[in-house]
Motif scaffolding. Sequence first.
Motif, PDB file in Angstrom:
ATOM      1  N   VAL A  56      67.844  -0.014 -91.286  1.00 43.27           N
ATOM      2  CA  VAL A  56      68.234   0.476 -92.334  1.00 43.27           C
ATOM      3  C   VAL A  56      69.302   1.597 -91.906  1.00 43.27           C
ATOM      4  O   VAL A  56      68.934   2.677 -91.425  1.00 43.27           O
ATOM      5  CB  VAL A  56      67.057   1.134 -93.408  1.00 43.27           C
ATOM      6  N   VAL A  57      70.390   1.556 -92.601  1.00 45.50           N
ATOM      7  CA  VAL A  57      71.698   2.327 -92.152  1.00 45.50           C
ATOM      8  C   VAL A  57      71.984   2.998 -93.504  1.00 45.50           C
ATOM      9  O   VAL A  57      72.149   2.303 -94.684  1.00 45.50           O
ATOM     10  CB  VAL A  57      72.832   1.599 -91.441  1.00 45.50           C
ATOM     11  N   HIS A  58      72.118   4.348 -93.470  1.00 45.30           N
ATOM     12  CA  HIS A  58      72.545   5.360 -94.474  1.00 45.30           C
ATOM     13  C   HIS A  58      74.050   5.888 -94.034  1.00 45.30           C
ATOM     14  O   HIS A  58      73.943   6.771 -93.088  1.00 45.30           O
ATOM     15  CB  HIS A  58      71.697   6.374 -95.030  1.00 45.30           C
ATOM     16  N   LEU A  59      74.980   5.449 -94.496  1.00 49.38           N
ATOM     17  CA  LEU A  59      76.329   5.733 -94.068  1.00 49.38           C
ATOM     18  C   LEU A  59      76.935   7.201 -94.543  1.00 49.38           C
ATOM     19  O   LEU A  59      77.731   7.757 -93.876  1.00 49.38           O
ATOM     20  CB  LEU A  59      77.479   4.811 -94.686  1.00 49.38           C
ATOM     21  N   MET A  60      75.900   7.604 -95.620  1.00 46.11           N
ATOM     22  CA  MET A  60      76.362   9.182 -95.949  1.00 46.11           C
ATOM     23  C   MET A  60      77.952   9.312 -96.205  1.00 46.11           C
ATOM     24  O   MET A  60      78.473   8.175 -96.724  1.00 46.11           O
ATOM     25  CB  MET A  60      75.808   9.997 -94.961  1.00 46.11           C
ATOM     26  N   VAL A  61      78.432  10.479 -95.953  1.00 49.84           N
ATOM     27  CA  VAL A  61      79.803  10.640 -96.417  1.00 49.84           C
ATOM     28  C   VAL A  61      80.660   9.956 -95.707  1.00 49.84           C
ATOM     29  O   VAL A  61      81.659   9.208 -96.056  1.00 49.84           O
ATOM     30  CB  VAL A  61      80.039  12.213 -96.172  1.00 49.84           C
ATOM     31  N   ALA A  62      80.686  10.033 -94.229  1.00 48.51           N
ATOM     32  CA  ALA A  62      81.950   9.423 -93.429  1.00 48.51           C
ATOM     33  C   ALA A  62      81.525   8.285 -92.559  1.00 48.51           C
ATOM     34  O   ALA A  62      82.116   7.783 -91.907  1.00 48.51           O
ATOM     35  CB  ALA A  62      82.426  10.588 -92.450  1.00 48.51           C
ATOM     36  N   GLY A  63      79.994   7.761 -92.503  1.00 56.53           N
ATOM     37  CA  GLY A  63      79.721   6.714 -91.700  1.00 56.53           C
ATOM     38  C   GLY A  63      80.368   5.350 -92.329  1.00 56.53           C
ATOM     39  O   GLY A  63      80.792   5.055 -93.344  1.00 56.53           O
ATOM     40  N   ARG A  64      80.732   4.516 -91.239  1.00 51.54           N
ATOM     41  CA  ARG A  64      81.524   3.432 -91.502  1.00 51.54           C
ATOM     42  C   ARG A  64      81.109   2.220 -90.487  1.00 51.54           C
ATOM     43  O   ARG A  64      80.639   2.588 -89.295  1.00 51.54           O
ATOM     44  CB  ARG A  64      82.981   3.399 -91.412  1.00 51.54           C
ATOM     45  N   PHE A  65      81.184   0.867 -90.691  1.00 52.16           N
ATOM     46  CA  PHE A  65      80.806  -0.186 -89.995  1.00 52.16           C
ATOM     47  C   PHE A  65      82.171  -0.622 -89.588  1.00 52.16           C
ATOM     48  O   PHE A  65      83.200  -0.729 -90.227  1.00 52.16           O
ATOM     49  CB  PHE A  65      80.355  -1.241 -90.945  1.00 52.16           C
ATOM     50  N   ARG A  66      82.123  -1.331 -88.328  1.00 57.24           N
ATOM     51  CA  ARG A  66      83.337  -1.991 -87.943  1.00 57.24           C
ATOM     52  C   ARG A  66      82.625  -3.013 -86.944  1.00 57.24           C
ATOM     53  O   ARG A  66      81.584  -3.234 -86.603  1.00 57.24           O
ATOM     54  CB  ARG A  66      84.049  -1.262 -86.726  1.00 57.24           C
ATOM     55  N   TRP A  67      83.136  -4.581 -87.331  1.00 51.27           N
ATOM     56  CA  TRP A  67      82.850  -5.755 -86.670  1.00 51.27           C
ATOM     57  C   TRP A  67      83.772  -6.035 -85.603  1.00 51.27           C
ATOM     58  O   TRP A  67      85.106  -6.152 -85.696  1.00 51.27           O
ATOM     59  CB  TRP A  67      82.744  -6.709 -87.760  1.00 51.27           C
ATOM     60  N   LEU A  68      83.114  -6.036 -84.384  1.00 52.03           N
ATOM     61  CA  LEU A  68      83.932  -6.220 -83.165  1.00 52.03           C
ATOM     62  C   LEU A  68      83.437  -7.390 -82.328  1.00 52.03           C
ATOM     63  O   LEU A  68      82.617  -7.894 -82.688  1.00 52.03           O
ATOM     64  CB  LEU A  68      83.985  -4.973 -82.268  1.00 52.03           C
TER      65      LEU A  68
ATOM     66  N   GLY B 232      81.823   6.896 -82.237  1.00 47.69           N
ATOM     67  CA  GLY B 232      80.767   6.033 -82.263  1.00 47.69           C
ATOM     68  C   GLY B 232      79.539   6.502 -82.082  1.00 47.69           C
ATOM     69  O   GLY B 232      79.251   7.454 -81.525  1.00 47.69           O
ATOM     70  N   LEU B 233      78.518   5.977 -83.108  1.00 56.22           N
ATOM     71  CA  LEU B 233      77.220   6.226 -82.993  1.00 56.22           C
ATOM     72  C   LEU B 233      76.241   5.343 -82.616  1.00 56.22           C
ATOM     73  O   LEU B 233      75.243   5.816 -82.022  1.00 56.22           O
ATOM     74  CB  LEU B 233      76.430   6.630 -84.656  1.00 56.22           C
ATOM     75  N   ALA B 234      76.547   4.232 -82.761  1.00 56.74           N
ATOM     76  CA  ALA B 234      75.557   2.977 -82.364  1.00 56.74           C
ATOM     77  C   ALA B 234      76.120   1.774 -82.469  1.00 56.74           C
ATOM     78  O   ALA B 234      77.318   1.333 -83.272  1.00 56.74           O
ATOM     79  CB  ALA B 234      74.279   3.090 -83.268  1.00 56.74           C
ATOM     80  N   ALA B 235      75.740   0.498 -81.871  1.00 55.03           N
ATOM     81  CA  ALA B 235      76.273  -0.637 -81.706  1.00 55.03           C
ATOM     82  C   ALA B 235      75.027  -1.678 -82.067  1.00 55.03           C
ATOM     83  O   ALA B 235      73.997  -1.632 -81.140  1.00 55.03           O
ATOM     84  CB  ALA B 235      76.895  -1.082 -80.573  1.00 55.03           C
ATOM     85  N   PHE B 236      75.057  -2.735 -82.735  1.00 54.47           N
ATOM     86  CA  PHE B 236      74.118  -3.792 -82.849  1.00 54.47           C
ATOM     87  C   PHE B 236      74.770  -5.044 -82.374  1.00 54.47           C
ATOM     88  O   PHE B 236      75.553  -5.463 -83.007  1.00 54.47           O
ATOM     89  CB  PHE B 236      73.675  -3.794 -84.319  1.00 54.47           C
ATOM     90  N   ASP B 237      74.056  -5.421 -81.379  1.00 55.57           N
ATOM     91  CA  ASP B 237      74.731  -6.663 -80.591  1.00 55.57           C
ATOM     92  C   ASP B 237      74.219  -7.815 -81.108  1.00 55.57           C
ATOM     93  O   ASP B 237      72.929  -7.962 -81.026  1.00 55.57           O
ATOM     94  CB  ASP B 237      74.703  -6.291 -78.944  1.00 55.57           C
TER      95      ASP B 237
ATOM     96  N   THR C  42      79.510  -7.820 -82.311  1.00 54.29           N
ATOM     97  CA  THR C  42      78.858  -6.477 -82.218  1.00 54.29           C
ATOM     98  C   THR C  42      79.355  -5.752 -83.796  1.00 54.29           C
ATOM     99  O   THR C  42      80.272  -5.553 -84.105  1.00 54.29           O
ATOM    100  CB  THR C  42      79.144  -5.767 -81.180  1.00 54.29           C
ATOM    101  N   LEU C  43      78.214  -5.077 -84.158  1.00 55.71           N
ATOM    102  CA  LEU C  43      78.458  -4.260 -85.290  1.00 55.71           C
ATOM    103  C   LEU C  43      78.381  -3.002 -85.077  1.00 55.71           C
ATOM    104  O   LEU C  43      77.255  -2.451 -84.366  1.00 55.71           O
ATOM    105  CB  LEU C  43      77.261  -4.620 -86.615  1.00 55.71           C
ATOM    106  N   VAL C  44      79.619  -2.131 -84.992  1.00 55.68           N
ATOM    107  CA  VAL C  44      79.496  -0.794 -84.657  1.00 55.68           C
ATOM    108  C   VAL C  44      79.423   0.349 -85.745  1.00 55.68           C
ATOM    109  O   VAL C  44      80.155   0.101 -86.690  1.00 55.68           O
ATOM    110  CB  VAL C  44      80.872  -0.544 -83.920  1.00 55.68           C
ATOM    111  N   LEU C  45      78.565   1.389 -85.853  1.00 55.09           N
ATOM    112  CA  LEU C  45      78.427   2.328 -86.661  1.00 55.09           C
ATOM    113  C   LEU C  45      79.031   3.168 -86.306  1.00 55.09           C
ATOM    114  O   LEU C  45      79.029   4.025 -84.973  1.00 55.09           O
ATOM    115  CB  LEU C  45      77.045   2.597 -86.874  1.00 55.09           C
ATOM    116  N   THR C  46      80.188   3.950 -86.807  1.00 56.67           N
ATOM    117  CA  THR C  46      81.098   5.198 -86.776  1.00 56.67           C
ATOM    118  C   THR C  46      80.744   5.894 -87.780  1.00 56.67           C
ATOM    119  O   THR C  46      80.329   5.853 -88.841  1.00 56.67           O
ATOM    120  CB  THR C  46      82.408   4.919 -86.420  1.00 56.67           C
ATOM    121  N   GLU C  47      81.191   7.440 -87.440  1.00 59.27           N
ATOM    122  CA  GLU C  47      81.262   8.429 -88.456  1.00 59.27           C
ATOM    123  C   GLU C  47      82.279   9.458 -88.084  1.00 59.27           C
ATOM    124  O   GLU C  47      82.362  10.198 -86.862  1.00 59.27           O
ATOM    125  CB  GLU C  47      79.787   9.192 -88.389  1.00 59.27           C
TER     126      GLU C  47
END
Length: 294
Positions: A70-82, A93-98, A103-108
């Motif tokens: 479960v991901v809460h993006l809050m104010v500045a969190g975003r996803f990138r698909w790489l 960069g905060l995390a990557a789900f491979d 790969t789904l990358v979580l940034t903030e």
Amino acid sequence: MPELPDVTVYIEALEKRIVGDTLLGIRLANPFVLRTVQPRPAEMAGRRVVALRRVGKRIAMELEEERFIVVHLMVAGRFRWLAAGAKVPGKIGLAAFDFTRGTLVLTEAGTKRRASIHLLAGADALAALDPGGMDVMAATEAGFAAALRGGRHTLKRRLTDPHVFSGIGNAYSDEILHRAKLSPVQLTTNLSDGEVARLFAAVRDTLAEWTERLRREAGDGFPEKVRAFHPEMAVHGKYGQPCPVCGAPVQRIVYAENETHYCARCQTGGRLLADRSLSRLLKGDWPKSIDELG
């Protein structure tokens, strides 16, 4: 903060890419983003994604055997698909789900780290994260009216309370209230039945139109324009610019880290709402109506 339309489009894009695929692993670039320690990230690997769902403003990935990310993006969190195995961006960069397909990358962005990841086991654990607000897109007018009038608060506060309504935040509440021609500080207990009906229609129409607009922007690609402010919005983020309906300059109320934007002519009968900082500073010089601004 991404709200119902943005989260919906994120989920639709992810469904096309990861449902049926296997999670190979989770890479944490910032350990503080992980808010739970059981189950451990390694225990999630090797499981297939079976569904995605929205939990308020959170995005939940359901894996086999009722495991949830479960991901809460809050104010500045975003996803990138790489591409599969892509490097996590350095500063944001905060995390990557491979996954096998990518790969789904979580940034903030920014310096404050508010985005969060919860790893959960079981439906009860997922339910505990749900604030319980009503899904307005599935609600009846009567149900909406009951929830709205269930407490004596301003319309802005009531609409954005996640325990009352699901997925509505600062940005879309401004747009909804402008469309409904209602003041953000009007009390829920002072609404006529006609005003409630108008607000209900505005909620559903605004959220549906923006969801469809964001779908069109994303097309077959991954959503890249998820943000709190969109140039096409009527009043949110448009302080000082002309209202698209009447041409009067859009006004705002500033409080803490949030702003409420509204049109005085369309929503408050021309009355300027007191800004907590400026009105106290100006006192008697604070203009009372839009006409006094000249």
